[in-house]
Scaffold this motif. Structure first.
Motif, PDB file in Angstrom:
ATOM      1  N   GLU A   1      84.105  65.016  53.595  1.00 51.29           N
ATOM      2  CA  GLU A   1      84.744  65.940  52.653  1.00 51.29           C
ATOM      3  C   GLU A   1      83.768  66.194  51.518  1.00 51.29           C
ATOM      4  O   GLU A   1      83.091  65.279  51.074  1.00 51.29           O
ATOM      5  CB  GLU A   1      86.015  65.293  52.102  1.00 51.29           C
TER       6      GLU A   1
ATOM      7  N   ASP B   1      88.714  66.302  64.114  1.00 51.03           N
ATOM      8  CA  ASP B   1      88.099  66.088  62.808  1.00 51.03           C
ATOM      9  C   ASP B   1      87.393  67.376  62.366  1.00 51.03           C
ATOM     10  O   ASP B   1      87.188  68.285  63.163  1.00 51.03           O
ATOM     11  CB  ASP B   1      87.111  64.918  62.877  1.00 51.03           C
TER      12      ASP B   1
ATOM     13  N   ASN C   1      85.364  69.185  55.719  1.00 49.85           N
ATOM     14  CA  ASN C   1      86.327  69.726  54.769  1.00 49.85           C
ATOM     15  C   ASN C   1      85.648  70.051  53.441  1.00 49.85           C
ATOM     16  O   ASN C   1      85.115  69.164  52.779  1.00 49.85           O
ATOM     17  CB  ASN C   1      87.456  68.701  54.559  1.00 49.85           C
TER      18      ASN C   1
ATOM     19  N   SER D   1      95.330  67.538  47.711  1.00 45.78           N
ATOM     20  CA  SER D   1      96.359  66.514  47.586  1.00 45.78           C
ATOM     21  C   SER D   1      95.657  65.228  47.165  1.00 45.78           C
ATOM     22  O   SER D   1      94.951  64.606  47.967  1.00 45.78           O
ATOM     23  CB  SER D   1      97.084  66.329  48.924  1.00 45.78           C
TER      24      SER D   1
ATOM     25  N   LYS E   1      94.058  68.121  61.159  1.00 48.83           N
ATOM     26  CA  LYS E   1      93.761  66.812  61.771  1.00 48.83           C
ATOM     27  C   LYS E   1      95.031  66.209  62.347  1.00 48.83           C
ATOM     28  O   LYS E   1      95.043  65.697  63.471  1.00 48.83           O
ATOM     29  CB  LYS E   1      93.185  65.857  60.724  1.00 48.83           C
ATOM     30  N   ALA E   2      96.123  66.278  61.581  1.00 48.98           N
ATOM     31  CA  ALA E   2      97.374  65.659  62.021  1.00 48.98           C
ATOM     32  C   ALA E   2      97.934  66.358  63.256  1.00 48.98           C
ATOM     33  O   ALA E   2      98.458  65.719  64.158  1.00 48.98           O
ATOM     34  CB  ALA E   2      98.401  65.700  60.882  1.00 48.98           C
TER      35      ALA E   2
ATOM     36  N   ASP F   1      89.447  74.312  51.805  1.00 48.97           N
ATOM     37  CA  ASP F   1      90.733  74.133  51.138  1.00 48.97           C
ATOM     38  C   ASP F   1      90.644  74.557  49.686  1.00 48.97           C
ATOM     39  O   ASP F   1      89.884  73.970  48.907  1.00 48.97           O
ATOM     40  CB  ASP F   1      91.182  72.659  51.220  1.00 48.97           C
TER      41      ASP F   1
ATOM     42  N   GLY G   1      93.946  68.328  56.354  1.00 45.37           N
ATOM     43  CA  GLY G   1      94.833  67.220  56.731  1.00 45.37           C
ATOM     44  C   GLY G   1      95.847  67.660  57.774  1.00 45.37           C
ATOM     45  O   GLY G   1      96.144  66.923  58.720  1.00 45.37           O
ATOM     46  N   SER G   2      96.360  68.868  57.595  1.00 42.08           N
ATOM     47  CA  SER G   2      97.365  69.376  58.527  1.00 42.08           C
ATOM     48  C   SER G   2      96.747  69.592  59.902  1.00 42.08           C
ATOM     49  O   SER G   2      97.356  69.275  60.932  1.00 42.08           O
ATOM     50  CB  SER G   2      97.941  70.704  58.024  1.00 42.08           C
TER      51      SER G   2
ATOM     52  N   PHE H   1      94.436  61.928  49.046  1.00 40.43           N
ATOM     53  CA  PHE H   1      94.572  62.213  50.474  1.00 40.43           C
ATOM     54  C   PHE H   1      93.469  63.128  50.978  1.00 40.43           C
ATOM     55  O   PHE H   1      92.678  62.766  51.840  1.00 40.43           O
ATOM     56  CB  PHE H   1      95.952  62.838  50.743  1.00 40.43           C
ATOM     57  N   GLY H   2      93.400  64.369  50.413  1.00 41.16           N
ATOM     58  CA  GLY H   2      92.374  65.309  50.863  1.00 41.16           C
ATOM     59  C   GLY H   2      92.863  66.729  50.820  1.00 41.16           C
ATOM     60  O   GLY H   2      93.955  67.012  50.314  1.00 41.16           O
TER      61      GLY H   2
ATOM     62  N   ILE I   1      94.617  69.995  51.981  1.00 41.27           N
ATOM     63  CA  ILE I   1      95.907  70.007  52.684  1.00 41.27           C
ATOM     64  C   ILE I   1      95.812  70.711  54.036  1.00 41.27           C
ATOM     65  O   ILE I   1      96.394  70.261  55.024  1.00 41.27           O
ATOM     66  CB  ILE I   1      96.994  70.634  51.779  1.00 41.27           C
TER      67      ILE I   1
END
Ligand SMILES: Cc1ncc(C[n+]2csc(CCOP(=O)(O)OP(=O)(O)O)c2C)c(N)n1
Ligand code: SF4
Lengths: 302, 368
Positions: free
Chosen positions: B361, B331, B334, B313, B325-326, B309, B322-323, B316-317, B319
């Motif tokens: 991370e 996993d 990062n 963010s 993972k969501a 990345d 995070g996207s 949070f981590g 971005i």
């Protein structure tokens, strides 16, 4: 829609209505009245650009509209810039459509002044009209840079400690082809000036005093009276400026010769209750200075 | 026509080729060259458009909005603080369903004042309703800009498109560029909801919650429909001009056991890292994510993921991580790398893969 009475009383004012009877303006709102006459003067080939202000509410709630011409409501700071883009696009399309930005004093003297200054400097072919109710009406009467000294607003509950920003001299410094001041109480003057402005190519600016019953705290039936007193007392001066040639309008010439008492104007409005005598003096002095400068400029001696 | 071009000049050339009618822009490093080049085109007469040199980015987007609502093709370019300053109008452009195309030259956000590449600027605008594509070569900057007009202006989309290119690492480097004759690849713009004095109405007016929700959900429906439009546009582009693009730019992914996911020019750096890792016997592949909005369906299977990345963010981590993972429930390892133009070589990227620790991370070059 014909209005016979209006036609007989004001033969120079077109009788077509572009604002219908379902606006959400307050009773006695003079900015509604101004816009009504601006649109009569401009005619149907007109697009209005309106930033966040009372006028964006006046139009009513989607999907209804109380206006008979296209109106684009835009973000608070952006009216002059949106109008710039629109004017450029109409030019690319070869259309003659009038682009009129209609903005409150807050959207003009405060947050919108950067975009306005840029558009004037770039020679944008549009008319920018600031209707001045001397506060933020839309959000419930907070002070703006245009609020006069001593006026009570919700954010100056003890009266505004600073005088009104001199917008017109800031605009005049842009050396534009046409600028004018007018007042809602003189619709014929307003129509004449809008027609003249729209006949000129390039950037045009008008500053129109718009008494506001809830903001100025007077009875809704007194809107015309308050407007007339503003002009007759000389606190609001009406004139036209074409580049560096200033012409003072008849009503203001009369006020310069035989002014109505300033106190009458101030006393009519709840927002000036509690003015201190020295504040009245300061308001009078600044009014006299303004009229003196305008007179000198009109005579070509300044 | 084959030339040598910078990323910035490639964008300007595509804007001209698309037949843009109004350009309103404000300069900011490293985007400046784009607007200078367009101003040159217009002045010399090689581009018939109106160039509005506005006094701020807020006004640049506002002027594009004013022009676009009349139904003409519009473009602007910005970067970093310019994008942040126009944020209000960036939201407006999407909400008003205007097919404006904007190039954002990715740059870090101050303080500390820094003009080099980072994606945090444009990723702060990812929830505004704009489509976002991230490019990695000069050619791709040109091609994506050209395609952006057609995608934005498609009736099924009517949403603005942001083309993102890394500051300096792409905006100012020179590579080979093949310009094309767009011809009818971009049809004339017909904006059904253009402002028109023949058909008066209110635009941008007060709206009840019921209608507001409907209007908002319509944006999402168009976002979803844009997936098909992007596929069609990229397929036709490949057929006409011979260059193929997709949701991700995949390199040696077929049999890969570990994938590097990244955006922008680091994705090209990752390809060199893959060759090094493959020589060492590590079955790695690179998947460069091109479209951030709409977010791609990713074919990740059961492979290990290393997500780089160039953004963050706070609280949070990363971005992209995070996207992913969501969206996929998978996993990853990062790595936050390349912020503010921090140098990240292919050797560094190879070492991320060698030292990967899924579920953690790491900030490249620092410990937090
Ligand atoms: C960026 C931004 N800040 C604040 C507001 C809230 N706001 C909407 S209208 C308004 C005041 C408008 O005042 P003015 O321009 O004088 O017009 P009036 O309401 O008096 O007609 C404010 C503060 C907004 N819409 N946008
Ligand atoms: S607050 Fe004043 S300006 Fe606003 S609508 Fe009411 S009367 Fe008109």
């Amino acid at each position: 829609m014909k209005n016979k009475r209006l036609v007989t009383l004001m033969p120079t004012v077109p009788d077509t209505e572009y604002i219908h009877k379902c606006t959400s303006a307050c009773a006695g709102c003079s900015s509604d009245l101004i816009l009504r006459h601006v649109l009569k003067a401009a005619g149907p080939d007109t697009v209005l650009v309106v930033p966040a202000c009372c006028t964006s509410v006046l139009q009513g709630v989607y999907p209804n509209t109380s206006f008979g011409i296209p109106v684009y409501n835009v973000a608070f700071a952006s009216a002059a810039a949106v109008a710039s883009g629109m004017a450029a696009a109409f030019e690319e399309l070869g259309k003659k459509t009038n682009v009129i930005a209609y903005a409150g004093d807050g959207g003009t003297v405060d947050i919108g002044i950067q975009a306005l200054s840029g558009a004037l400097e770039r020679g944008t072919n549009f008319l920018y009209i600031c209707y001045d109710n001397e506060a933020y009406g839309n959000t419930g009467m907070q002070r703006s840079g245009s609020t006069p000294l001593g006026a009570r607003t919700t954010t100056t509950p003890g009266g505004k400690p600073h005088p009104k920003k001199d917008l017109d001299r800031i605009i005049a410094a842009h050396n534009l082809p046409y600028m004018a001041t007018s007042c809602s109480a003189y619709p014929q003057d307003l129509v004449k000036k809008v027609e003249k402005a729209l006949s000129i190519n390039g950037p045009k600016f008008m500053h129109v005093l718009a008494p506001c019953p809830p903001g100025w705290r007077y009875d809704a039936s007194k809107t015309i009276e308050v407007g007339k007193l503003a002009v007759r007392s000389g606190i609001w001066a009406m004139y036209e400026r074409e580049y560096d040639t200033l012409t003072i309008s008849g009503q203001t010439k009369a006020a310069m010769m035989k002014p109505a008492p300033l106190e009458d104007y101030l006393k009519m409005q709840g927002r000036f209750s509690g003015l201190k005598p020295e504040q009245i003096t300061e308001i009078r002095q600044s009014m006299e200075r303004n009229l003196r400068l305008l007179k000198l400029e009109a005579e070509g001696t300044c | 026509m084959l030339t040598i071009s910078t990323g910035n000049n490639a964008v300007a050339a595509a804007v001209r080729e698309a037949g843009t009618a109004v350009v309103a822009a404000y300069p900011i490093t490293p985007q400046t060259e784009i607007v200078e080049q367009i101003a040159n085109f217009v002045t010399k007469g090689s581009m018939k458009a109106s160039y509005i040199p506005v006094e701020s980015e807020h006004s640049a987007m506002a002027a594009c909005i004013g022009a676009s609502i009349t139904g003409v093709r519009t473009f602007t370019a910005t970067s970093s603080h310019g994008l942040l300053y126009m944020h209000e109008m960036v939201n407006w452009a999407a909400g008003a369903r205007l097919p404006i195309v904007m190039a954002n030259v990715n740059r870090a956000v101050g303080p500390g004042w820094n003009v080099w590449a980072e994606h945090t600027d444009s990723l702060q605008a990812r929830d505004t309703g704009w489509l976002q594509v991230y490019v990695a070569t000069v050619q791709e900057a040109y091609d994506a800009t050209l395609m952006a007009f057609r995608i934005a202006e498609d009736r099924r989309v009517y949403l603005p498109v942001m083309v993102n290119l890394d500051g300096f690492a792409l905006s100012h480097i020179t590579q080979q560029l093949e310009e094309v004759k767009a011809g009818d690849f971009i049809p004339p713009l017909v904006l059904d909801h253009r402002i028109d004095t023949e058909n008066p109405g209110g635009y941008g007016c007060m709206t009840s919650s019921v209608d507001y929700v409907r209007i908002r959900s319509d944006i999402e429906r168009s976002m979803r429909d844009s997936v098909e439009v992007i596929k069609e546009t990229e397929a036709e582009f490949a057929q006409r001009f011979g260059r193929k693009y997709s949701w991700t730019d995949d390199y040696r992914c077929e049999d890969a056991e570990v994938l590097i996911l990244s955006m922008g020019t680091l994705g090209k750096e990752a390809e060199v890292a893959i060759d090094i890792l493959r020589d060492e016997g590590i079955k790695a592949g690179s998947m460069r994510v091109r479209w951030m909005r709409p977010f791609p369906e990713l074919d990740l299977r059961d492979r290990e993921l290393v997500v780089i990345d160039r953004n963050y963010s706070f609280g949070f981590g990363g971005i992209l991580a995070g996207s992913i993972k969501a969206k996929t429930g998978k996993d990853c390892y990062n790595v936050i790398a390349g912020l503010g133009g921090q140098e990240v070589t292919y050797n560094d990227i190879a070492s991320f893969v060698r030292n990967r620790k899924t579920g953690t991370e790491e900030w490249f070059g620092v410990k937090i």
